[in-house]
Design an enzyme around this catalytic site. Structure first.
Site, PDB file in Angstrom:
ATOM      1  N   SER A   1       7.305  -2.914   2.867  1.00  0.00           N
ATOM      2  CA  SER A   1       7.634  -4.232   2.328  1.00  0.00           C
ATOM      3  C   SER A   1       8.376  -4.075   0.998  1.00  0.00           C
ATOM      4  O   SER A   1       7.863  -3.466   0.062  1.00  0.00           O
ATOM      5  CB  SER A   1       6.347  -5.035   2.128  1.00  0.00           C
ATOM      6  OG  SER A   1       6.633  -6.324   1.654  1.00  0.00           O
TER       7      SER A   1
ATOM      8  N   ARG B   1      -0.652  -6.364  -6.430  1.00  0.00           N
ATOM      9  CA  ARG B   1       0.204  -5.172  -6.424  1.00  0.00           C
ATOM     10  C   ARG B   1       0.321  -4.524  -7.803  1.00  0.00           C
ATOM     11  O   ARG B   1       1.358  -3.961  -8.168  1.00  0.00           O
ATOM     12  CB  ARG B   1       1.596  -5.509  -5.866  1.00  0.00           C
ATOM     13  CG  ARG B   1       1.578  -6.058  -4.442  1.00  0.00           C
ATOM     14  CD  ARG B   1       1.029  -5.057  -3.441  1.00  0.00           C
ATOM     15  NE  ARG B   1       0.929  -5.662  -2.118  1.00  0.00           N
ATOM     16  CZ  ARG B   1      -0.188  -6.200  -1.608  1.00  0.00           C
ATOM     17  NH1 ARG B   1      -1.311  -6.193  -2.319  1.00  0.00           N
ATOM     18  NH2 ARG B   1      -0.201  -6.705  -0.391  1.00  0.00           N
TER      19      ARG B   1
ATOM     20  N   GLU C   1       8.528  -4.978  -4.787  1.00  0.00           N
ATOM     21  CA  GLU C   1       7.228  -4.318  -4.672  1.00  0.00           C
ATOM     22  C   GLU C   1       7.431  -2.812  -4.666  1.00  0.00           C
ATOM     23  O   GLU C   1       6.633  -2.049  -5.197  1.00  0.00           O
ATOM     24  CB  GLU C   1       6.546  -4.765  -3.383  1.00  0.00           C
ATOM     25  CG  GLU C   1       5.230  -4.086  -3.079  1.00  0.00           C
ATOM     26  CD  GLU C   1       4.594  -4.617  -1.806  1.00  0.00           C
ATOM     27  OE1 GLU C   1       4.176  -3.798  -0.967  1.00  0.00           O
ATOM     28  OE2 GLU C   1       4.515  -5.851  -1.651  1.00  0.00           O
TER      29      GLU C   1
END
Length: 300
Positions: free
Chosen positions: A222, A172, A292
């Site tokens: 998410s 990420r 995230e």
């Protein structure tokens, strides 16, 4: 801030004091001073050079899927690249997609040409630029696996191309998160596959996403990165937090890794719930949950 921006940049599509809740996937977020929709790299380059010259802060939001904009909004310029959405074949087994193209559309464009490697992305709602910015992934695959190169505008407004290795991808994360370059598009090298198998895999993954994710509600996707050795949703369930509501935001009963907007949530509701989850998970399991989702803007 300079007063005659609308006149100086009159050829660009600009909205003044625009509420960002109209654009974010959470349906929350305060106003931005100026929201710009460049129709070309040249327009984007002009706006960035103008902002730099007049000391106006600026930021790119992609398609605003995996982010939370605080209720106080964002000062300066926000660029949304949704008009830069071309997807084309460069050469055999190689596609180019502009930053504003939807990652789902790129996945289906590849499948249409019997190209395999992007099936995992058929349900990720972000833009190509956002996916490259955060090395988006799903089902044990990520965008870096099929990327050849990335075209960017540097913070100074200069055109540049980075190879896959220069992007320094990790979980990420990519180099441009630190360099502040603006992603213009990416070149993707794929493998020739079997059309029927590609379609079947994409149908399976789409069905799986619909079964497991709360797609019927606004959300930022998410919320947390997966902590090493753990699954975020499982930790939240074991802590007894699933279903918890703060204001208009709720930890999804369908997938504990998602926070949904029940209809009247604010960004502050989201942030309060995120901080509460982090505190409880740390207290119970000594696991730090790192977000995230990008969190931008000012408090109200």
């Amino acid at each position: 801030m300079k007063q005659n921006i609308l006149e100086d940049l009159k050829e660009l599509t600009i909205y003044k004091d625009e509420p960002l809740e109209k654009y974010t996937f959470t349906k929350t977020g305060g106003p931005v001073d100026y929201l710009l929709f460049p129709k070309s790299t040249k327009e984007l380059q002009k706006a960035i050079l103008y902002a730099n010259e007049h000391n106006i802060p600026w930021i790119v939001l992609g398609n605003a899927s995996n982010l939370i904009v605080k209720d106080g909004g964002i000062r300066g310029f926000v660029f949304m690249l949704s008009e830069l959405k071309e997807i084309k074949e460069l050469r055999e087994n190689t596609l180019y997609a502009e930053a504003g193209a939807k990652l789902i559309d790129l996945s289906y464009a590849a499948g249409h040409e019997s190209l395999t490697g992007l099936e995992f992305a058929c349900g990720i709602p972000g833009s190509v630029g956002g996916a490259l910015f955060m090395n988006a992934g799903a089902y044990d695959h990520d965008i870096s696996e099929v990327l050849e190169s990335v075209d960017v505008l540097t913070p100074a407004g200069q055109l540049k191309t980075y190879s896959n290795s220069e992007m320094a991808f990790s979980y990420r994360h990519s180099f441009v998160q630190d360099s502040k370059d603006v992603i213009l598009g990416g070149t993707f090298h794929l493998e020739k596959g079997n059309l029927a198998e590609i379609k079947e895999k994409m149908a399976t993954l789409t069905n799986l996403r619909q079964l497991k994710q709360p797609l019927e509600y606004p959300s930022c996707g998410s919320v947390f990165k997966r902590p090493k050795g753990h699954y975020t949703g499982q930790l939240i369930q074991e802590a007894g937090l699933q279903g918890m509501i703060m204001g208009g935001a709720q930890i999804s009963k369908k997938h504990a890794g998602f926070i949904i907007n029940l209809g009247n949530a604010t960004a502050t509701d989201y942030l309060n719930l995120i901080h509460h989850i982090q505190e409880v998970i740390w207290e119970k399991f000594a696991v730090h949950l790192e977000t995230e989702v990008r969190i931008l803007g000012e408090d109200k």
